[in-house]
Design a protein around this motif. Sequence first.
Motif, PDB file in Angstrom:
ATOM      1  N   SER A  52      69.612  52.075  26.081  1.00 56.36           N
ATOM      2  CA  SER A  52      68.533  52.909  25.533  1.00 56.36           C
ATOM      3  C   SER A  52      68.726  53.161  24.046  1.00 56.36           C
ATOM      4  O   SER A  52      67.790  53.564  23.358  1.00 56.36           O
ATOM      5  N   GLN A  53      69.932  52.926  23.524  1.00 50.68           N
ATOM      6  CA  GLN A  53      70.215  53.143  22.105  1.00 50.68           C
ATOM      7  C   GLN A  53      70.171  51.857  21.287  1.00 50.68           C
ATOM      8  O   GLN A  53      70.498  51.858  20.110  1.00 50.68           O
ATOM      9  N   ASP A  54      69.759  50.754  21.907  1.00 48.97           N
ATOM     10  CA  ASP A  54      69.672  49.475  21.211  1.00 48.97           C
ATOM     11  C   ASP A  54      68.357  49.361  20.445  1.00 48.97           C
ATOM     12  O   ASP A  54      67.288  49.607  21.003  1.00 48.97           O
ATOM     13  N   VAL A  55      68.452  48.979  19.186  1.00 49.46           N
ATOM     14  CA  VAL A  55      67.249  48.788  18.366  1.00 49.46           C
ATOM     15  C   VAL A  55      66.439  47.609  18.886  1.00 49.46           C
ATOM     16  O   VAL A  55      65.230  47.678  18.989  1.00 49.46           O
ATOM     17  N   ALA A  56      67.116  46.534  19.243  1.00 47.97           N
ATOM     18  CA  ALA A  56      66.444  45.343  19.775  1.00 47.97           C
ATOM     19  C   ALA A  56      66.797  45.185  21.247  1.00 47.97           C
ATOM     20  O   ALA A  56      67.920  45.506  21.658  1.00 47.97           O
ATOM     21  N   TYR A  57      65.851  44.703  22.016  1.00 52.66           N
ATOM     22  CA  TYR A  57      66.111  44.484  23.444  1.00 52.66           C
ATOM     23  C   TYR A  57      65.142  43.435  23.964  1.00 52.66           C
ATOM     24  O   TYR A  57      64.139  43.117  23.333  1.00 52.66           O
TER      25      TYR A  57
ATOM     26  N   THR B  53      77.398  51.491   8.172  1.00 51.73           N
ATOM     27  CA  THR B  53      76.523  51.822   9.302  1.00 51.73           C
ATOM     28  C   THR B  53      76.993  51.117  10.572  1.00 51.73           C
ATOM     29  O   THR B  53      76.232  50.409  11.225  1.00 51.73           O
ATOM     30  N   ASP B  54      78.243  51.292  10.934  1.00 48.62           N
ATOM     31  CA  ASP B  54      78.790  50.677  12.141  1.00 48.62           C
ATOM     32  C   ASP B  54      77.947  51.087  13.350  1.00 48.62           C
ATOM     33  O   ASP B  54      77.593  52.245  13.503  1.00 48.62           O
ATOM     34  N   GLY B  55      77.626  50.128  14.185  1.00 50.88           N
ATOM     35  CA  GLY B  55      76.825  50.412  15.374  1.00 50.88           C
ATOM     36  C   GLY B  55      75.351  50.595  15.096  1.00 50.88           C
ATOM     37  O   GLY B  55      74.621  51.131  15.926  1.00 50.88           O
ATOM     38  N   LEU B  56      74.899  50.160  13.951  1.00 50.56           N
ATOM     39  CA  LEU B  56      73.504  50.360  13.553  1.00 50.56           C
ATOM     40  C   LEU B  56      72.509  49.822  14.578  1.00 50.56           C
ATOM     41  O   LEU B  56      71.492  50.441  14.847  1.00 50.56           O
ATOM     42  N   LEU B  57      72.799  48.676  15.168  1.00 50.36           N
ATOM     43  CA  LEU B  57      71.850  48.039  16.089  1.00 50.36           C
ATOM     44  C   LEU B  57      71.984  48.528  17.518  1.00 50.36           C
ATOM     45  O   LEU B  57      71.186  48.162  18.378  1.00 50.36           O
ATOM     46  N   GLY B  58      72.995  49.334  17.810  1.00 52.43           N
ATOM     47  CA  GLY B  58      73.233  49.795  19.176  1.00 52.43           C
ATOM     48  C   GLY B  58      74.452  49.113  19.746  1.00 52.43           C
ATOM     49  O   GLY B  58      75.473  49.001  19.088  1.00 52.43           O
ATOM     50  N   GLY B  59      74.335  48.642  21.011  1.00 46.87           N
ATOM     51  CA  GLY B  59      75.468  48.033  21.681  1.00 46.87           C
ATOM     52  C   GLY B  59      76.540  49.046  22.026  1.00 46.87           C
ATOM     53  O   GLY B  59      77.714  48.732  22.127  1.00 46.87           O
ATOM     54  N   TRP B  60      76.121  50.302  22.235  1.00 43.72           N
ATOM     55  CA  TRP B  60      77.057  51.393  22.485  1.00 43.72           C
ATOM     56  C   TRP B  60      77.344  51.548  23.963  1.00 43.72           C
ATOM     57  O   TRP B  60      76.595  51.099  24.814  1.00 43.72           O
ATOM     58  N   ASN B  61      78.417  52.293  24.249  1.00 45.78           N
ATOM     59  CA  ASN B  61      78.690  52.770  25.602  1.00 45.78           C
ATOM     60  C   ASN B  61      78.033  54.140  25.732  1.00 45.78           C
ATOM     61  O   ASN B  61      77.799  54.819  24.735  1.00 45.78           O
ATOM     62  N   VAL B  62      77.787  54.576  26.954  1.00 42.46           N
ATOM     63  CA  VAL B  62      77.224  55.896  27.201  1.00 42.46           C
ATOM     64  C   VAL B  62      78.197  56.948  26.679  1.00 42.46           C
ATOM     65  O   VAL B  62      79.414  56.825  26.820  1.00 42.46           O
ATOM     66  N   GLY B  63      77.674  57.977  26.056  1.00 45.89           N
ATOM     67  CA  GLY B  63      78.502  59.075  25.561  1.00 45.89           C
ATOM     68  C   GLY B  63      78.045  59.523  24.197  1.00 45.89           C
ATOM     69  O   GLY B  63      77.112  58.981  23.614  1.00 45.89           O
TER      70      GLY B  63
END
Length: 180
Positions: free
Chosen positions: A33-38, A9-19
């Motif tokens: 907006s895709q981060d599980v925790a903030y 589950t790579d990227g499960l918590l978010g920390g993504w770039n837009v796209g």
Amino acid sequence: DLFTSEMCTDGLLGGWNVGTPGNRPKANPPDPSQDVAYKTADGSLAYRWPLLDLRLDDMVANGIHPLVMLGRVPWSLSANQSQQCTYGNAAPPANFSEWGEVVLRVCEHLLGRYGERAKTWRYRIWTEPNQVDSFTGTVEDYAKMYDFAAASIRRALGPGPAIGVANMCRFCAVSRQDWQ
């Protein structure tokens, strides 16, 4: 996928770039907006549990055991939001205690949602931190991330889950020497 019993589950918590998945170049801005925790405006931690559930429900419903990869620190918890890699956030957390708190709450949520089977899953901290385009922290930063995460997993789920270190990139042309 046919004959698949476990998926990472790579990227499960978010920390993504837009796209969209597969098209998140580091030239794109962070997508908190895709981060599980903030962090909220007052600095407290908050969670978007529907995002986490959306990322795991189909897998679990189809009998696949998630290999829960905890990495890609959510953007608002990051030590440096400008440190991006091809997949998203490459920086360690700014506060390791907060990182541990996030992992604890995530594991408590997994236990509440998926029951005892969450204790049978494997957990891994980050992926390829020795690759320049994956993690900008030091070996010591990674060790602290692992220690805080492992302690939180044990606190929430007990001694059952297997907790592993990141997979290392053996053939990376850009592997960092300090990880040898």
